[in-house]
Scaffold this motif. Sequence first.
Motif, PDB file in Angstrom:
ATOM      1  N   VAL A  59       0.334   0.160  -0.422  1.00  0.00           N
ATOM      2  CA  VAL A  59      -0.300   0.475   0.866  1.00  0.00           C
ATOM      3  C   VAL A  59      -0.602  -0.779   1.674  1.00  0.00           C
ATOM      4  CG1 VAL A  59      -2.395   1.397   1.943  1.00  0.00           C
ATOM      5  CG2 VAL A  59      -1.245   2.681   0.123  1.00  0.00           C
ATOM      6  N   LEU A  60      -1.228  -1.765   1.046  1.00  0.00           N
ATOM      7  CA  LEU A  60      -1.605  -2.983   1.773  1.00  0.00           C
ATOM      8  C   LEU A  60      -0.359  -3.712   2.274  1.00  0.00           C
ATOM      9  CD1 LEU A  60      -3.717  -4.957   2.767  1.00  0.00           C
ATOM     10  CD2 LEU A  60      -3.702  -6.038   0.497  1.00  0.00           C
ATOM     11  N   TYR A  61       0.645  -3.857   1.422  1.00  0.00           N
ATOM     12  CA  TYR A  61       1.891  -4.524   1.826  1.00  0.00           C
ATOM     13  C   TYR A  61       2.536  -3.801   3.000  1.00  0.00           C
ATOM     14  CZ  TYR A  61       6.843  -5.737   1.756  1.00  0.00           C
ATOM     15  OH  TYR A  61       8.113  -6.109   2.135  1.00  0.00           O
ATOM     16  N   GLU A  62       2.575  -2.461   2.921  1.00  0.00           N
ATOM     17  CA  GLU A  62       3.213  -1.677   3.975  1.00  0.00           C
ATOM     18  C   GLU A  62       2.470  -1.819   5.302  1.00  0.00           C
ATOM     19  OE1 GLU A  62       3.077   2.823   4.142  1.00  0.00           O
ATOM     20  OE2 GLU A  62       5.150   2.521   3.480  1.00  0.00           O
ATOM     21  N   GLN A  63       1.135  -1.814   5.249  1.00  0.00           N
ATOM     22  CA  GLN A  63       0.348  -1.951   6.480  1.00  0.00           C
ATOM     23  C   GLN A  63       0.501  -3.345   7.080  1.00  0.00           C
ATOM     24  OE1 GLN A  63      -1.366   0.585   8.114  1.00  0.00           O
ATOM     25  NE2 GLN A  63      -0.196   1.764   6.598  1.00  0.00           N
ATOM     26  N   ARG A  64       0.586  -4.356   6.220  1.00  0.00           N
ATOM     27  CA  ARG A  64       0.820  -5.718   6.722  1.00  0.00           C
ATOM     28  C   ARG A  64       2.169  -5.814   7.428  1.00  0.00           C
ATOM     29  NH1 ARG A  64      -1.296  -9.342   1.514  1.00  0.00           N
ATOM     30  NH2 ARG A  64      -3.536  -9.299   2.069  1.00  0.00           N
ATOM     31  N   ARG A  65       3.163  -5.139   6.877  1.00  0.00           N
ATOM     32  CA  ARG A  65       4.499  -5.170   7.481  1.00  0.00           C
ATOM     33  C   ARG A  65       4.524  -4.393   8.794  1.00  0.00           C
ATOM     34  NH1 ARG A  65       8.526  -1.671   7.343  1.00  0.00           N
ATOM     35  NH2 ARG A  65       7.495  -0.417   5.735  1.00  0.00           N
ATOM     36  N   LEU A  66       3.898  -3.221   8.819  1.00  0.00           N
ATOM     37  CA  LEU A  66       3.907  -2.397  10.017  1.00  0.00           C
ATOM     38  C   LEU A  66       3.133  -3.051  11.161  1.00  0.00           C
ATOM     39  CD1 LEU A  66       3.380   1.165   8.470  1.00  0.00           C
ATOM     40  CD2 LEU A  66       5.469   0.273   9.507  1.00  0.00           C
ATOM     41  N   LEU A  67       1.992  -3.669  10.824  1.00  0.00           N
ATOM     42  CA  LEU A  67       1.150  -4.286  11.849  1.00  0.00           C
ATOM     43  C   LEU A  67       1.499  -5.742  12.107  1.00  0.00           C
ATOM     44  CD1 LEU A  67      -2.285  -2.803  10.687  1.00  0.00           C
ATOM     45  CD2 LEU A  67      -0.797  -1.966  12.518  1.00  0.00           C
ATOM     46  N   GLN A  68       2.454  -6.256  11.284  1.00  0.00           N
ATOM     47  CA  GLN A  68       2.870  -7.658  11.403  1.00  0.00           C
ATOM     48  C   GLN A  68       1.668  -8.610  11.314  1.00  0.00           C
ATOM     49  OE1 GLN A  68       5.261  -8.038  14.972  1.00  0.00           O
ATOM     50  NE2 GLN A  68       6.928  -6.812  14.120  1.00  0.00           N
ATOM     51  N   MET A  69       0.837  -8.346  10.312  1.00  0.00           N
ATOM     52  CA  MET A  69      -0.352  -9.173  10.057  1.00  0.00           C
ATOM     53  C   MET A  69      -0.349  -9.546   8.578  1.00  0.00           C
ATOM     54  SD  MET A  69      -3.183  -6.993  12.229  1.00  0.00           S
ATOM     55  CE  MET A  69      -4.535  -8.039  11.660  1.00  0.00           C
ATOM     56  N   GLU A  70       0.156 -10.738   8.283  1.00  0.00           N
ATOM     57  CA  GLU A  70       0.299 -11.152   6.886  1.00  0.00           C
ATOM     58  C   GLU A  70      -1.042 -11.368   6.192  1.00  0.00           C
ATOM     59  OE1 GLU A  70       2.810 -14.513   6.571  1.00  0.00           O
ATOM     60  OE2 GLU A  70       4.589 -13.511   7.389  1.00  0.00           O
ATOM     61  N   ASP A  71      -2.087 -11.618   6.967  1.00  0.00           N
ATOM     62  CA  ASP A  71      -3.401 -11.873   6.368  1.00  0.00           C
ATOM     63  C   ASP A  71      -4.326 -10.663   6.472  1.00  0.00           C
ATOM     64  OD1 ASP A  71      -3.553 -11.998   9.097  1.00  0.00           O
ATOM     65  OD2 ASP A  71      -4.911 -13.732   9.170  1.00  0.00           O
ATOM     66  N   LEU A  72      -3.760  -9.482   6.696  1.00  0.00           N
ATOM     67  CA  LEU A  72      -4.564  -8.270   6.850  1.00  0.00           C
ATOM     68  C   LEU A  72      -5.344  -7.984   5.571  1.00  0.00           C
ATOM     69  CD1 LEU A  72      -5.281  -5.676   8.495  1.00  0.00           C
ATOM     70  CD2 LEU A  72      -3.307  -4.599   7.381  1.00  0.00           C
ATOM     71  N   ILE A  73      -6.629  -7.669   5.731  1.00  0.00           N
ATOM     72  CA  ILE A  73      -7.495  -7.286   4.617  1.00  0.00           C
ATOM     73  C   ILE A  73      -7.945  -5.843   4.834  1.00  0.00           C
ATOM     74  CG2 ILE A  73      -9.619  -7.774   3.366  1.00  0.00           C
ATOM     75  CD1 ILE A  73      -7.537  -9.949   3.096  1.00  0.00           C
ATOM     76  N   MET A  74      -7.806  -5.036   3.791  1.00  0.00           N
ATOM     77  CA  MET A  74      -8.217  -3.631   3.887  1.00  0.00           C
ATOM     78  C   MET A  74      -9.215  -3.306   2.785  1.00  0.00           C
ATOM     79  SD  MET A  74      -4.491  -1.864   4.594  1.00  0.00           S
ATOM     80  CE  MET A  74      -5.184  -0.208   4.596  1.00  0.00           C
ATOM     81  N   SER A  75     -10.157  -2.452   3.105  1.00  0.00           N
ATOM     82  CA  SER A  75     -11.157  -2.052   2.123  1.00  0.00           C
ATOM     83  C   SER A  75     -10.534  -1.103   1.099  1.00  0.00           C
ATOM     84  CB  SER A  75     -12.339  -1.366   2.802  1.00  0.00           C
ATOM     85  OG  SER A  75     -11.931  -0.121   3.355  1.00  0.00           O
ATOM     86  N   GLU A  76     -11.163  -1.033  -0.059  1.00  0.00           N
ATOM     87  CA  GLU A  76     -10.694  -0.133  -1.109  1.00  0.00           C
ATOM     88  C   GLU A  76     -10.726   1.313  -0.637  1.00  0.00           C
ATOM     89  OE1 GLU A  76     -12.784   1.180  -5.139  1.00  0.00           O
ATOM     90  OE2 GLU A  76     -12.004  -0.872  -5.275  1.00  0.00           O
ATOM     91  N   VAL A  77     -11.747   1.666   0.147  1.00  0.00           N
ATOM     92  CA  VAL A  77     -11.884   3.033   0.653  1.00  0.00           C
ATOM     93  C   VAL A  77     -10.713   3.395   1.552  1.00  0.00           C
ATOM     94  CG1 VAL A  77     -13.283   4.558   2.091  1.00  0.00           C
ATOM     95  CG2 VAL A  77     -14.391   3.007   0.475  1.00  0.00           C
ATOM     96  N   LEU A  78     -10.328   2.485   2.451  1.00  0.00           N
ATOM     97  CA  LEU A  78      -9.235   2.751   3.377  1.00  0.00           C
ATOM     98  C   LEU A  78      -7.894   2.841   2.643  1.00  0.00           C
ATOM     99  CD1 LEU A  78      -8.251   3.170   6.230  1.00  0.00           C
ATOM    100  CD2 LEU A  78      -8.151   0.685   6.528  1.00  0.00           C
ATOM    101  N   ILE A  79      -7.692   1.980   1.647  1.00  0.00           N
ATOM    102  CA  ILE A  79      -6.449   2.023   0.866  1.00  0.00           C
ATOM    103  C   ILE A  79      -6.328   3.371   0.143  1.00  0.00           C
ATOM    104  CG2 ILE A  79      -5.285   1.050  -1.148  1.00  0.00           C
ATOM    105  CD1 ILE A  79      -6.295  -1.695  -0.296  1.00  0.00           C
ATOM    106  N   LYS A  80      -7.440   3.812  -0.461  1.00  0.00           N
ATOM    107  CA  LYS A  80      -7.432   5.123  -1.122  1.00  0.00           C
ATOM    108  C   LYS A  80      -7.125   6.233  -0.116  1.00  0.00           C
ATOM    109  CE  LYS A  80     -10.697   4.299  -4.923  1.00  0.00           C
ATOM    110  NZ  LYS A  80     -12.010   4.694  -5.482  1.00  0.00           N
TER     111      LYS A  80
END
Length: 333
Positions: A98-119
Amino acid sequence: MNKEDYYLRLLLNIQKGCTSFSDLRTVDGIVYDSFKDACYALGLLQDDREFIDAISEVETWHSATFLRRFFVVLLTSNNMSRPDFVWQKTWNFLSDDVLYEQRRLLQMEDLIMSEVLIKDIALAKIEDLLQSNGRSLKEYCGMPYPSENLVSSLEDRIIMEELNFDVNALANELGGYLERITNEQKFAYDQIIGAVSGNMGGLFFLYGQGGCGKTFLWSTISCSIRSKGGIVLNVASSGIAALLLPNGRTAHSRFKISLAINEDSLCSIKQGSPLARLISKAKLIIWDETPMISKYCYEALDKCLRDILRCSDSYNAYLPFGGKVVVLGGDFR
């Protein structure tokens, strides 16, 4: 029957020296929230450990996408007694990409996501897979559900799958079909397309031995309706026959027909569900290899369609299959 009473009786036969309900729920110094949880801790009930181990093992060589599909198979087959427990123990494997995919879609290599959002996103992907099979996480007791804003875009996924066709390519394909159609097939084609175009409803049966061109006719009719942006539900009584139909499914899968069928059986389709909306929008239902299965299957679908379609027109409740055009086909020999 109150299930907690059942688990309480199990504990009363096992736990010794207890002077309170909290003592009954205590295992190895841990006070569990329910009698059921205490029974699991004591090993009195199936704890789904084999499913957790299976997901953990498969994770070493398969992607998270595959694991989510595997999890959906376990859900739809009702193999897990506590799917929420399996989710809690394996969610990190199921959401690994999930985190890798969101970084690729948003083109933000340093994107940080909370555990709640990933779930939440992983649950939305699981819900997407379930809805494509006419199911939902809401049907499984204890399973968390993703936030509504993530699910809202998935609600009509099942409908979009039946509309995802290139209408221009289908129009060209239809021309090729009509050039090869026989006089007998053309007669049946005109009758069925006329009923669909006139919104007249109707039940048709096309009888013919194997190799006479029934599947060709199903493809021609489907192509004609889909080229105009309409929805056709192609089903068959067997999986092999379903593979020959354009966007085909087995009838049991599409209409949620019980395998243990009897005269009182109903299709497991809830009013207002995505599958119910799909059936309401469908212009035509084609069911191949119909002589293969019990008449109760058709009676169950008839009752289901009458119930679903009477909301749009109460008169539909009195028509066969709720006034929907239904074409049955097969060979009694």
